[in-house]
Every structure is written in structure tokens, then in C-alpha cells.
Design a protein around this motif. Sequence first.
Motif, PDB file in Angstrom:
ATOM      1  N   LEU A 169       0.902  -1.187  -0.124  1.00  0.00           N
ATOM      2  CA  LEU A 169       0.124   0.015   0.083  1.00  0.00           C
ATOM      3  C   LEU A 169       0.821   1.293  -0.071  1.00  0.00           C
ATOM      4  CD1 LEU A 169      -2.788  -0.999   2.476  1.00  0.00           C
ATOM      5  CD2 LEU A 169      -2.720  -1.126   0.182  1.00  0.00           C
ATOM      6  N   SER A 170       2.151   1.141   0.457  1.00  0.00           N
ATOM      7  CA  SER A 170       2.981   2.381   0.462  1.00  0.00           C
ATOM      8  C   SER A 170       3.544   2.815  -1.001  1.00  0.00           C
ATOM      9  CB  SER A 170       4.105   2.042   1.709  1.00  0.00           C
ATOM     10  OG  SER A 170       3.704   1.874   2.785  1.00  0.00           O
ATOM     11  N   ARG A 171       3.642   1.722  -1.774  1.00  0.00           N
ATOM     12  CA  ARG A 171       4.182   2.101  -3.153  1.00  0.00           C
ATOM     13  C   ARG A 171       2.961   2.851  -3.903  1.00  0.00           C
ATOM     14  NH1 ARG A 171       5.229  -4.003  -2.666  1.00  0.00           N
ATOM     15  NH2 ARG A 171       6.995  -3.828  -1.392  1.00  0.00           N
ATOM     16  N   ARG A 172       2.872   4.002  -3.857  1.00  0.00           N
ATOM     17  CA  ARG A 172       1.800   4.761  -4.368  1.00  0.00           C
ATOM     18  C   ARG A 172       2.110   6.179  -4.993  1.00  0.00           C
ATOM     19  NH1 ARG A 172       2.365   5.449   0.833  1.00  0.00           N
ATOM     20  NH2 ARG A 172       1.635   7.413   1.809  1.00  0.00           N
ATOM     21  N   VAL A 173       1.179   6.604  -5.863  1.00  0.00           N
ATOM     22  CA  VAL A 173       1.130   8.013  -6.144  1.00  0.00           C
ATOM     23  C   VAL A 173      -0.359   8.626  -5.693  1.00  0.00           C
ATOM     24  CG1 VAL A 173       0.934   9.908  -7.918  1.00  0.00           C
ATOM     25  CG2 VAL A 173       2.808   8.195  -7.550  1.00  0.00           C
TER      26      VAL A 173
END
Length: 196
Positions: A169-173
Motif C-alpha cells: 500500500l505504500s508504493r503509491r502516487v
Amino acid sequence: MKYTIIGLLALSLFGCSLSVPQPPIAKQTKNLFDNDSDGVINQRDHCPKTPIDAVVDNNGCPTYIDSSEENKIHVLFANDSSVIFENYRNNIKNMSTFLAKYPKTHIELKGYASPVGNTAYNVALSKRRASVIRQALINEGVTPARIKTVGFGDSDPVKASDIEESNTLSRRVVAQVVGSQGNVVKEWTVYTVREN
């Protein structure tokens, strides 16, 4: 007596003028027309191009109410990747449509990475991710000057039930845009059609 009455009649007819003078012509000095048909004459109309069905004040200006709505982008990425998954393309397209509707708005794309690996590398990766979304919006017709990108790296991981889910969930834009505009208050007439 007969001649006296005829004489008096003749005298009264010839003594009076039979022509009536024309009344003076009034010269109009003010513009009394109402070009935008809002019920306020042009001479007093401060808003000369009022929409036909608008509620107007004494100066001919429409009444506005502010309305606003928001749209969000939330795109997830694979580990160590800045490739956009196909299922996020609609999210990007919806944002470009929203930005077209509100041409004075700007968007700030915030890129993030999971706290795996080197911090400096994660900052660069998060910037690449934000730049990829920026380019996708530009490809959809958004003006580049309206898009800002920021890379936060792994500084704000998403809290989840376990580390693997948190990393995913942290790998985001992400981005959130609020668009607002003033809408004219319209008056009801027998010709008004209800919008669905």
C-alpha cells in the motif's frame, strides 16, 4: 331670426380653426431596451449578458451559488517499479476530465515508496512514479504547467495489519483536487425542464 342663427353658425365655424397642432415629439435620451431580456433596461443593467433563466437583482446581475467537488488519484505500483497497471488508467482519465471541467485548478502528485532498500533510492523512485502519472495526465490533455510532482520516498508508509500489506500500500502516487465554480441560480418558469 333665421339669418341670425345661420350667421352665428357661420361666424363660429370660420372663427375657429379646424386644424389641431401636432403634439411635441418626446426625444428619448436613455436606452430603454432590454437586450438580454432579464427585465432590467440596458441603461441600468450592470451585467448585460445575463443567461435567460437567471434570477437577477435590481442591477440586472445574476445570483450565484458556489459549488465544489473533489476528485482523487490513488495508483499503486509493484515493488521497485514505476509502470502503471492497466486497471488504474480509468482513474487517470477521470482526473483529466475533472481538470478539464475546472480549468483553473492545479494538481500535485505525491509519490511514495515502501521502506525497503536505500532511502535515497526510494526518494528517486517515488519521483519517477509521480512523473509517470504526470505524463499519463499530459497524454490525456492536461496542460503540463498545471501538474506538480513531489517524491516523498519511504517517509510515510501506510499502516496495515502486516509488513507485506504495508509495503504494497505504500508504493503509491496520490493526489486530491477540489474544483469549485459559481453556478447561476435559475428561476422556475412553465417552460423549465427538470434536469436528471
